[in-house]
Design a protein around this motif. Structure first.
Motif, PDB file in Angstrom:
ATOM      1  N   SER A 178      50.888  16.714 -40.406  1.00 46.67           N
ATOM      2  CA  SER A 178      51.886  17.113 -41.647  1.00 46.67           C
ATOM      3  C   SER A 178      52.958  16.348 -41.483  1.00 46.67           C
ATOM      4  O   SER A 178      53.414  16.087 -42.843  1.00 46.67           O
ATOM      5  CB  SER A 178      52.189  18.578 -41.080  1.00 46.67           C
ATOM      6  OG  SER A 178      53.223  18.616 -39.863  1.00 46.67           O
ATOM      7  N   CYS A 179      53.274  15.236 -40.585  1.00 43.88           N
ATOM      8  CA  CYS A 179      54.240  14.547 -40.802  1.00 43.88           C
ATOM      9  C   CYS A 179      53.850  13.117 -41.562  1.00 43.88           C
ATOM     10  O   CYS A 179      54.542  12.833 -42.454  1.00 43.88           O
ATOM     11  CB  CYS A 179      54.448  13.835 -39.273  1.00 43.88           C
ATOM     12  SG  CYS A 179      55.104  15.088 -38.125  1.00 43.88           S
ATOM     13  N   ASN A 217      57.120  19.848 -43.191  1.00 41.81           N
ATOM     14  CA  ASN A 217      57.556  21.089 -43.398  1.00 41.81           C
ATOM     15  C   ASN A 217      56.244  21.887 -43.277  1.00 41.81           C
ATOM     16  O   ASN A 217      55.230  21.569 -42.834  1.00 41.81           O
ATOM     17  CB  ASN A 217      58.476  21.331 -44.414  1.00 41.81           C
ATOM     18  CG  ASN A 217      57.641  21.112 -45.740  1.00 41.81           C
ATOM     19  OD1 ASN A 217      56.357  21.449 -45.907  1.00 41.81           O
ATOM     20  ND2 ASN A 217      58.481  20.929 -46.809  1.00 41.81           N
ATOM     21  N   THR A 218      56.398  23.009 -43.059  1.00 41.87           N
ATOM     22  CA  THR A 218      55.568  24.243 -42.992  1.00 41.87           C
ATOM     23  C   THR A 218      54.326  24.125 -44.172  1.00 41.87           C
ATOM     24  O   THR A 218      53.349  24.154 -43.820  1.00 41.87           O
ATOM     25  CB  THR A 218      56.154  25.512 -42.991  1.00 41.87           C
ATOM     26  OG1 THR A 218      57.111  25.665 -42.037  1.00 41.87           O
ATOM     27  CG2 THR A 218      55.001  26.586 -42.640  1.00 41.87           C
ATOM     28  N   ASP A 219      54.736  23.753 -45.304  1.00 44.63           N
ATOM     29  CA  ASP A 219      53.962  23.401 -46.464  1.00 44.63           C
ATOM     30  C   ASP A 219      52.926  22.455 -45.979  1.00 44.63           C
ATOM     31  O   ASP A 219      51.764  22.423 -46.377  1.00 44.63           O
ATOM     32  CB  ASP A 219      54.594  23.576 -47.781  1.00 44.63           C
ATOM     33  CG  ASP A 219      55.149  24.806 -48.331  1.00 44.63           C
ATOM     34  OD1 ASP A 219      54.868  25.824 -47.677  1.00 44.63           O
ATOM     35  OD2 ASP A 219      55.986  24.576 -49.308  1.00 44.63           O
ATOM     36  N   ASP A 220      53.573  21.381 -45.542  1.00 46.57           N
ATOM     37  CA  ASP A 220      52.679  20.116 -45.156  1.00 46.57           C
ATOM     38  C   ASP A 220      51.772  20.472 -44.252  1.00 46.57           C
ATOM     39  O   ASP A 220      50.540  20.011 -44.172  1.00 46.57           O
ATOM     40  CB  ASP A 220      53.571  19.266 -44.569  1.00 46.57           C
ATOM     41  CG  ASP A 220      54.711  18.654 -45.655  1.00 46.57           C
ATOM     42  OD1 ASP A 220      54.268  18.721 -46.788  1.00 46.57           O
ATOM     43  OD2 ASP A 220      55.641  18.289 -45.214  1.00 46.57           O
ATOM     44  N   GLY A 277      53.883  15.110 -45.128  1.00 46.92           N
ATOM     45  CA  GLY A 277      55.235  15.107 -45.577  1.00 46.92           C
ATOM     46  C   GLY A 277      55.748  13.569 -46.033  1.00 46.92           C
ATOM     47  O   GLY A 277      56.826  13.682 -47.120  1.00 46.92           O
ATOM     48  N   GLN A 301      54.250  25.822 -36.520  1.00 51.69           N
ATOM     49  CA  GLN A 301      55.038  24.736 -36.882  1.00 51.69           C
ATOM     50  C   GLN A 301      56.402  24.721 -35.995  1.00 51.69           C
ATOM     51  O   GLN A 301      57.067  25.773 -36.137  1.00 51.69           O
ATOM     52  CB  GLN A 301      55.596  24.970 -38.443  1.00 51.69           C
ATOM     53  CG  GLN A 301      56.884  24.226 -38.859  1.00 51.69           C
ATOM     54  CD  GLN A 301      56.878  22.830 -38.930  1.00 51.69           C
ATOM     55  OE1 GLN A 301      57.199  22.133 -37.794  1.00 51.69           O
ATOM     56  NE2 GLN A 301      56.275  22.427 -39.956  1.00 51.69           N
ATOM     57  N   CYS A 318      56.438  30.541 -39.342  1.00 49.89           N
ATOM     58  CA  CYS A 318      55.737  29.478 -38.717  1.00 49.89           C
ATOM     59  C   CYS A 318      54.462  29.471 -37.855  1.00 49.89           C
ATOM     60  O   CYS A 318      54.195  28.672 -37.084  1.00 49.89           O
ATOM     61  CB  CYS A 318      57.139  28.699 -38.088  1.00 49.89           C
ATOM     62  SG  CYS A 318      58.315  28.058 -38.825  1.00 49.89           S
ATOM     63  N   VAL A 335      62.879  26.325 -39.590  1.00 45.64           N
ATOM     64  CA  VAL A 335      63.746  26.040 -40.453  1.00 45.64           C
ATOM     65  C   VAL A 335      63.638  27.245 -41.508  1.00 45.64           C
ATOM     66  O   VAL A 335      62.510  27.552 -41.849  1.00 45.64           O
ATOM     67  CB  VAL A 335      63.636  24.756 -41.200  1.00 45.64           C
ATOM     68  CG1 VAL A 335      64.699  24.753 -42.209  1.00 45.64           C
ATOM     69  CG2 VAL A 335      63.635  23.607 -40.340  1.00 45.64           C
ATOM     70  N   THR A 388      61.146   8.998 -43.105  1.00 39.48           N
ATOM     71  CA  THR A 388      60.633  10.579 -42.861  1.00 39.48           C
ATOM     72  C   THR A 388      60.216  10.652 -41.544  1.00 39.48           C
ATOM     73  O   THR A 388      59.925   9.697 -40.993  1.00 39.48           O
ATOM     74  CB  THR A 388      59.505  11.033 -43.876  1.00 39.48           C
ATOM     75  OG1 THR A 388      58.440  10.047 -43.651  1.00 39.48           O
ATOM     76  CG2 THR A 388      60.022  11.284 -45.162  1.00 39.48           C
TER      77      THR A 388
END
Length: 423
Positions: A154-155, A324-327, A158, A94, A135, A98, A320
């Motif tokens: 992931s984008c 994020n990392t979860d995504d 998200g 990632q 990450c 963040v 958007t």
């Protein structure tokens, strides 16, 4: 250890160079990069140089390695991380570092800000902050390129999570798209739009209706051959493709496709074009959420929005630009489980020696994602043009691509890595 990499020295000043990596510290990890997909963000960074907010001011003297959608294997692990990672592990990263307090800092993104880590390299040193911010992500899939596509995927993921809806009398918003609701994906048959269709059909939380629009018949037909109406139905989704350039296929027609003609709960805009934004606004139902996904390059970009409906119909808009990392974890897990196939995004492949020309000319090259393998030498080649070439490598790849409905595949990757010349 020596590595070859594409480094940025200033505006449009990219150089493919070989240089020595320093020995890793106990807080770092040495890794081999196998694949990187080239993002429009890399074009922006390369052409803007130090004017880009993530590019350090001293790149002329301390160049950075470009590329941030990459996947590879760990080679050596510093002592601090020996209990969590080991040599041979596949990984994805990632790049938007963040922590709980926000971005790590201006020098916060591999592929933009670091001297020794970026996707367009053979070997890199992963700095401590990547691991500290969790990450560095394990990847257990068959093909490296899928790990590269986890970042753009992931984008998309998200975007679905960022949409929200309201409850009359409450100030607490309900996040996510409406489950079982109506969803429209406008200008939705480009590479990212195809990923959005894939996710809408195969995610656990899905709409019951997905309408995909574009103005290019050939692109719509191609999308429909990849994500068929029958496949969507088998997953509980009614999928409809619409060419909005055809007479009578404007906003009123699109709304008529929704239950009771009430309009859409969730609308995604995948092209930064004012008429598309205004069409999206026009087809929103009560409490409808417009997600402006496609980022414009013009800072003055604007479009009309119906504020009568904002007031009386609770319509609203979100924007958007990343996941994020979860995504990313969700994307990787779905790919490993065979629920997502972002192969649909890829239209070109090449080697490390194709990166400079590809990156600096990216807006002029048609098609979707440009995928590079950093250990090989190969000019950027469109998948559909492989069959027209005379060399054995292209002929072999063409046969594999044809067997996979014109798409890149794990089989194609294995063949390429086994037969392409090393750079």
């Amino acid at each position: 250890m020596k590595t070859k990499a594409v480094r940025l020295y200033g505006e449009s000043d990219l150089r493919l160079e070989e240089f020595e990596l320093p020995a890793i510290k106990e807080t770092e990890i040495l890794a081999k990069i196998v694949s990187d997909s080239i993002c429009m963000s890399s074009y922006k960074a390369a052409t803007q140089g130090t004017k880009h907010k993530r590019i350090p001011n001293n790149v002329a003297d301390e160049p950075i390695i470009i590329g941030h959608e990459f996947c590879g294997e760990i080679v050596e692990v510093g002592a601090k991380w020996a209990d969590k990672f080991k040599a041979g592990d596949k990984f994805s990263i990632q790049p938007a570092l963040v922590d709980e307090n926000g971005p790590v800092g201006v020098l916060s993104a591999p592929g933009y800000s670091y001297n020794y880590i970026g996707g367009d390299a053979q070997y890199v040193i992963i700095p401590e902050e990547v691991m500290t911010n969790d990450c560095l992500l394990a990847y257990n899939g068959d093909a490296f390129y899928l790990g590269s596509l986890a970042e753009p995927m992931s984008c998309i993921v998200g975007g679905y999570h960022a949409n929200y809806h309201t409850t009359p009398g409450s100030y607490v918003h309900k996040m996510e798209i409406v489950e079982g609701g109506s969803c429209a994906i406008l200008a939705g048959v480009g590479p990212m739009g195809l990923g959005a269709i894939d996710y809408a059909i195969h995610a656990d939380r899905k709409p019951s209706l997905v309408v995909v629009t574009d103005i290019d018949t050939a692109r719509l037909e191609r999308a429909a051959s990849i994500f068929t109406v029958e496949e969507a139905k088998a997953n509980g989704v009614e999928l409809i493709y619409v060419n909005t350039a055809e007479e009578g296929k404007g906003p009123e027609y699109l709304k008529s496709l929704t239950p009771g003609g009430k309009g859409f709960d969730d609308v995604f805009v995948y092209a930064p074009v004012a008429p598309v934004v205004e069409q999206a606004d026009a087809i929103l139902g009560f409490d409808g959420c417009l997600n402006f996904f496609a980022g414009p390059t013009n800072p003055e970009f604007a479009a009309k929005f119906n504020f009568y409906n904002v007031h009386y119909a609770a319509t609203h808009v979100v924007g958007t630009s990343g996941g994020n990392t979860d995504d990313m974890r969700e994307s990787l897990a779905m790919m490993e489980a065979g629920k997502l196939n972002p192969s649909v995004m890829i239209t070109h492949v090449g080697g490390l020696d194709a990166v400079i020309e590809t990156t600096l000319n990216l807006p002029k090259i048609p098609g979707g994602k440009k995928l590079v393998y950093t250990g090989i030498s190969m000019p950027l080649t469109a998948l559909e043009e492989l069959k027209d070439k005379d060399d054995d490598l292209s002929k072999g790849l063409a046969e594999i691509v044809e067997r996979h409905n014109g798409l890149w595949s794990p089989e194609a990757e294995k063949y390429l890595l086994a037969n392409a010349p090393a750079i």
